[in-house]
Design an enzyme around this catalytic site. Structure first.
Site, mmCIF file in Angstrom:
data_model
loop_
_atom_site.group_PDB
_atom_site.id
_atom_site.type_symbol
_atom_site.label_atom_id
_atom_site.label_comp_id
_atom_site.label_asym_id
_atom_site.label_seq_id
_atom_site.Cartn_x
_atom_site.Cartn_y
_atom_site.Cartn_z
ATOM 1 N N HIS A 1 -6.923 6.435 5.712
ATOM 2 C CA HIS A 1 -6.693 5.648 6.947
ATOM 3 C C HIS A 1 -5.904 5.451 8.232
ATOM 4 O O HIS A 1 -5.369 5.788 8.915
ATOM 5 C CB HIS A 1 -4.733 5.253 6.397
ATOM 6 C CG HIS A 1 -4.517 4.982 4.882
ATOM 7 N ND1 HIS A 1 -4.278 5.786 3.671
ATOM 8 C CD2 HIS A 1 -4.438 3.666 4.118
ATOM 9 C CE1 HIS A 1 -4.569 5.479 2.667
ATOM 10 N NE2 HIS A 1 -4.571 4.007 2.984
ATOM 11 N N HIS B 1 1.170 6.296 4.826
ATOM 12 C CA HIS B 1 -0.302 6.114 4.875
ATOM 13 C C HIS B 1 -1.192 6.163 6.264
ATOM 14 O O HIS B 1 -2.076 6.753 6.850
ATOM 15 C CB HIS B 1 -0.883 4.852 3.947
ATOM 16 C CG HIS B 1 -0.295 3.887 5.103
ATOM 17 N ND1 HIS B 1 0.771 3.759 4.577
ATOM 18 C CD2 HIS B 1 -1.004 2.760 6.149
ATOM 19 C CE1 HIS B 1 0.442 2.218 5.800
ATOM 20 N NE2 HIS B 1 -0.038 1.826 6.217
ATOM 21 N N GLY C 1 5.103 7.691 1.485
ATOM 22 C CA GLY C 1 4.083 8.224 0.674
ATOM 23 C C GLY C 1 4.577 6.367 -0.009
ATOM 24 O O GLY C 1 4.137 5.467 0.347
ATOM 25 N N PRO C 2 5.942 6.024 -0.453
ATOM 26 C CA PRO C 2 6.317 5.002 -2.008
ATOM 27 C C PRO C 2 7.122 4.271 -0.555
ATOM 28 O O PRO C 2 8.254 5.153 0.596
ATOM 29 C CB PRO C 2 7.158 5.696 -2.369
ATOM 30 C CG PRO C 2 6.801 6.857 -3.241
ATOM 31 C CD PRO C 2 6.047 7.464 -1.156
ATOM 32 N N LEU C 3 6.300 3.101 0.150
ATOM 33 C CA LEU C 3 6.777 2.232 1.344
ATOM 34 C C LEU C 3 8.288 2.323 1.249
ATOM 35 O O LEU C 3 8.968 1.887 -0.012
ATOM 36 C CB LEU C 3 6.246 1.412 1.787
ATOM 37 C CG LEU C 3 4.700 1.922 1.705
ATOM 38 C CD1 LEU C 3 3.982 0.873 1.933
ATOM 39 C CD2 LEU C 3 4.397 2.436 3.145
ATOM 40 N N ASP D 1 4.345 -3.128 8.242
ATOM 41 C CA ASP D 1 4.697 -4.165 7.491
ATOM 42 C C ASP D 1 5.158 -4.783 5.649
ATOM 43 O O ASP D 1 6.291 -5.084 5.743
ATOM 44 C CB ASP D 1 3.277 -5.163 7.423
ATOM 45 C CG ASP D 1 3.628 -5.973 8.996
ATOM 46 O OD1 ASP D 1 4.242 -6.979 9.660
ATOM 47 O OD2 ASP D 1 2.283 -5.343 9.340
ATOM 48 N N ASN E 1 1.563 -5.457 13.012
ATOM 49 C CA ASN E 1 0.512 -5.549 12.918
ATOM 50 C C ASN E 1 -0.427 -6.740 11.976
ATOM 51 O O ASN E 1 -1.593 -7.081 11.715
ATOM 52 C CB ASN E 1 -0.304 -3.937 13.126
ATOM 53 C CG ASN E 1 -0.709 -3.832 11.602
ATOM 54 O OD1 ASN E 1 -0.185 -4.691 10.200
ATOM 55 N ND2 ASN E 1 -0.379 -2.053 11.507
ATOM 56 N N HIS F 1 -6.997 -1.234 7.389
ATOM 57 C CA HIS F 1 -6.421 -0.416 7.012
ATOM 58 C C HIS F 1 -7.195 1.385 6.404
ATOM 59 O O HIS F 1 -6.120 1.923 6.333
ATOM 60 C CB HIS F 1 -5.691 -0.757 6.113
ATOM 61 C CG HIS F 1 -4.987 -0.375 5.113
ATOM 62 N ND1 HIS F 1 -2.798 -0.155 5.263
ATOM 63 C CD2 HIS F 1 -4.301 0.370 3.722
ATOM 64 C CE1 HIS F 1 -2.125 0.388 4.404
ATOM 65 N NE2 HIS F 1 -3.133 0.512 3.603
ATOM 66 N N PHE G 1 21.701 2.155 -14.053
ATOM 67 C CA PHE G 1 21.609 2.340 -13.345
ATOM 68 C C PHE G 1 20.678 3.354 -12.085
ATOM 69 O O PHE G 1 19.752 2.771 -11.119
ATOM 70 C CB PHE G 1 23.097 1.829 -12.371
ATOM 71 C CG PHE G 1 23.244 0.656 -12.699
ATOM 72 C CD1 PHE G 1 22.347 -0.613 -12.731
ATOM 73 C CD2 PHE G 1 24.648 0.574 -13.213
ATOM 74 C CE1 PHE G 1 23.454 -1.209 -13.821
ATOM 75 C CE2 PHE G 1 25.384 -0.619 -13.264
ATOM 76 C CZ PHE G 1 24.830 -1.193 -14.217
#
Length: 722
Positions: free
Chosen positions: A61, A101, A151-153, A192, A222, A298, A484
């Protein structure tokens, strides 16, 4: 001048780059001209290094890291307090790369600033087949200079909130006038996508409410995601949203080039008195490349031809790769010595603190070492009332005396304090000291009870940050209904992946929780958590086993634990049940010579196994009973113990009783009373009856199963769902 862009007019390509970049960044040429020649050279070299690192194995990336270069210079050169040669220095600033990333952004600055492990050779291992690589595709906590695995946004920003809470709490607990032994800042880079993930928004809301002025989030704005531009899916006013959530907002229009403006913004954020700071930095993804400002930049290497043109435009040799010039090395040369000075100053401060406040300093140093007070286990009751007790209540009996006495534990709930029994006598809430609530529940930053609101996902993700601040300095405890923890699962997984010690107190864990029905009855969830690596999922059967579950969880220094407890009251089975038996994962509570069957009871259903065994004995069938609170702990035992516990090798069939999906029990049982549909909205006892969990009904089925097996209907290895 624009980093990495030739402005001397020698090539048409360079002029075109300048014009396009300026247009995309929406800045004027005279703004670019403010960039110093020194910064200009470092930015050029950095961006080309990123391009080469991705091109080497034709992957990775590059775009985000290239666009964020100026932010990195402002952070690592000017704003952030850290020590490359002492990377675990306790009072260092914490940096989290939530948009993980873009990991080359962090790895490259680790190398440039002098982190010893991140050699150029290691940096070049990015996307290689090297098994010893310190440059994985996303940042991983095991590597020097990396605070949390991202990693997991959205996870990273939530972790950053946890890191900031940890600093606030430790500072409020241990700092004294003239002795700020914990006063570090937390920095978090986001993109973002982190602002689109729900957990990120939960974290933003919580941080603003708590007024974490020691937290700065830097938004790499960006306007690009994988599918295209952000306006494909989002059109809100981000700054207005952040302001409404209680954040200070600073705008940087020229994030590709304005190093000075970025440094000023970062330093200003450190002076905020009562709000976290959000710095909205406009950048261009892949700035200077042929695909600048597009989604193509990207997640794909830029291509040899484009990189060669960039190098020519920047005044570098297109035939040279991974170039770190002497000028770049000199630019960052002071970082290690500057860091060691910070370490020395802090050590001297702690020494003076120890003289001025010896008792407090002794406790602080033990916390830094991740130590619990000796004899903590003595705080757990040796005996419990011999009456029907829900194991959620047993959890309170076991753990609340520990939480009351030991500062290492920070306990939180997702708006379920009345149900989870995690409040101890005299508890203090973690809140900004000036906030006064309508309900009258207030607190200070010294408080160790966190109200997360109805935010299960961020509760677990923030707890990962609390645990990651320093090994075992803070042991976070979360609490909610077990169902939950399906909402929280991504963060629970990240805690397990990072080997962090977090204890999740999950209540209402079976169909016995009753009338709330199938939406709240966690039929399938145990299978997920039993399968999840490096996680202890423990279902205790009564108060004695609940004591064992908490002991196992507190002793699991590199492993998160879910302690899964009942809403409904259960019989106390001690002395048959034993807390030390829980540590084995499974153990025999009723033995019998010449057994015909082993009944395996799990958690709230162990009492069913005991009752069915008694009924079988009346029918002349000899049944032994095994309690099986934790599969993973059982798997740690040697083969002889496992055989002796289940005795399947002697031809004795085992039948497990648990109203969950049966997957996984095939390893330990020949038959199962289980549930393969969603639950039923009925009172707890009626729900058990509906699904066939009654003593006589199960007894008849066991009798029939044994008869069928004797007649050859079932063969060795068959798994029968009763």
């Amino acid at each position: 001048m624009a980093p990495g862009v030739a402005t001397n007019g020698h090539t048409a390509y360079g002029e075109a780059l300048v014009d396009r970049v300026l247009q995309e960044a929406k800045v004027e040429k005279n703004a670019v001209a403010k960039l110093s020649p020194e910064h200009d050279h470092v930015l050029k070299a950095f961006r080309l290094l990123i391009a080469d690192l991705c091109q080497q194995f034709n992957g990775g990336h590059p775009g985000g890291a290239i666009g964020m270069a100026a932010i990195g210079i402002a952070l690592w050169k000017y704003a952030m307090h850290y020590a490359p040669h002492t990377p675990d220095y306790f009072n260092r600033d914490r940096f989290v790369l939530s948009n993980g990333h873009t990991c080359l952004f962090q790895y490259s600055f680790l190398h440039l600033t002098g982190y010893k492990a991140m050699t150029l050779d290691q940096l070049k291992s990015y996307h290689s087949a090297r098994e010893d690589s310190f440059a994985p595709g996303h940042p991983e906590i095991e590597h020097e200079g990396i605070e949390v695995t991202t990693g997991p946004l959205g996870q990273g920003i939530a972790n950053a909130v946890g890191l900031a809470i940890a600093s606030k709490h430790l500072g409020a607990t241990y700092n004294r006038p003239g002795y700020d032994v914990v006063d570090n800042h937390t920095w978090c880079m986001i993109g973002d996508a982190c602002l689109q993930e729900g957990v990120g928004l939960e974290a933003i809301s919580l941080a603003g409410h708590l007024k974490l002025n020691n937290l700065t989030v830097i938004y790499d704005n960006n306007q690009i995601t994988c599918d295209g531009s952000v306006d494909l899916t989002n059109s809100e006013d981000v700054n207005a949203k952040m302001t409404a959530c209680g954040w200070d907002v600073i705008d940087i229009e020229d994030g590709c080039f304005d190093v000075e403006g970025l440094v000023n913004a970062l330093n200003k954020s450190k002076t905020s008195t009562e709000k976290p700071t959000f710095i909205n930095v406009r950048t261009v993804i892949g700035v200077g490349s042929a695909v600048a400002g597009t989604a193509v930049a990207h997640g794909a290497a830029l291509g040899k031809d484009d990189i060669a043109k960039m190098k020519a435009a920047y005044g570098f040799n297109p035939d040279e790769h991974f170039v770190i010039t002497d000028q770049v090395k000199q630019f960052f040369a002071e970082c290690p010595s500057r860091g060691e000075k910070l370490v020395q100053q802090w050590n001297e401060l702690v020494e003076k603190y120890s003289q001025a406040h010896p008792d407090l300093a002794a406790e602080f140093k033990a916390r830094v070492r991740g130590e619990l007070p000796e004899h903590w286990e003595d705080l757990i009751p040796k005996e419990f009332p011999d009456k029907l007790t829900a194991t959620r209540a047993s959890s309170g009996l076991v753990f609340n005396p520990i939480a009351q006495a030991i500062n290492n534990f920070m306990v939180g709930t997702a708006d379920l304090s009345p149900s989870v029994n995690m409040i101890w006598k005299g508890k203090e809430d973690f809140q900004h000291p000036d906030r006064k609530t309508t309900c009258g529940i207030n607190g200070t930053y010294r408080g160790r009870y966190i109200h997360y609101g109805v935010r299960e996902h961020v509760m677990a993700a923030v707890s990962n940050g609390l645990a990651a601040f320093a090994p075992n300095t803070i042991i976070p405890v979360t609490s909610s209904f077990f169902i939950f923890y399906l909402y929280a699962a991504p963060a629970v997984r990240m805690g397990a992946l990072q080997h962090l010690q977090i204890i999740h107190a999950a209540t209402h864990d079976s169909i016995g929780m009753g009338e709330d029905g199938p939406t709240h009855q966690p039929i399938e969830l145990a299978a997920l958590y039993r399968a999840m690596p490096n996680l202890l999922y423990i279902r205790p059967a009564d108060s004695e086993e609940t004591a064992g579950a908490w002991i196992a969880a507190i002793e699991a220094k590199n492993t998160p634990t879910i302690i899964s407890t009942s809403r409904h009251a259960l019989p106390q089975l001690a002395p048959k049940t034993r807390r030390d038996g829980v540590a084995k994962g499974a153990y025999v509570i009723e033995e019998v010579e010449g057994a015909d069957v082993t009944l395996v009871g799990v958690g709230a259903e162990l009492s069913f196994a005991v009752d069915v065994a008694a009924a079988l004995h009346e029918r002349g069938i000899r049944a032994r009973v095994v309690s099986f609170p934790c599969q993973r702990l059982f798997e740690r035992q040697d083969i002889a113990y496992k055989r002796d516990t289940l005795k399947r090798h002697q031809g004795i069939p085992s039948v497990v009783i648990e109203p969950y999906a049966p997957q996984g029990w095939e390893r330990y049982a020949d038959a199962a009373f289980s549930v393969k549909t969603f639950g039923k909205s009925l009172p707890g006892k009626a729900a058990y009856k509906w699904f066939g969990f009654e003593t006589m009904a199960m007894t008849e089925k066991v009798v029939q199963y044994l008869s069928d097996k004797k007649e050859g209907k079932y063969l060795l290895g068959d798994f029968v769902e009763l």
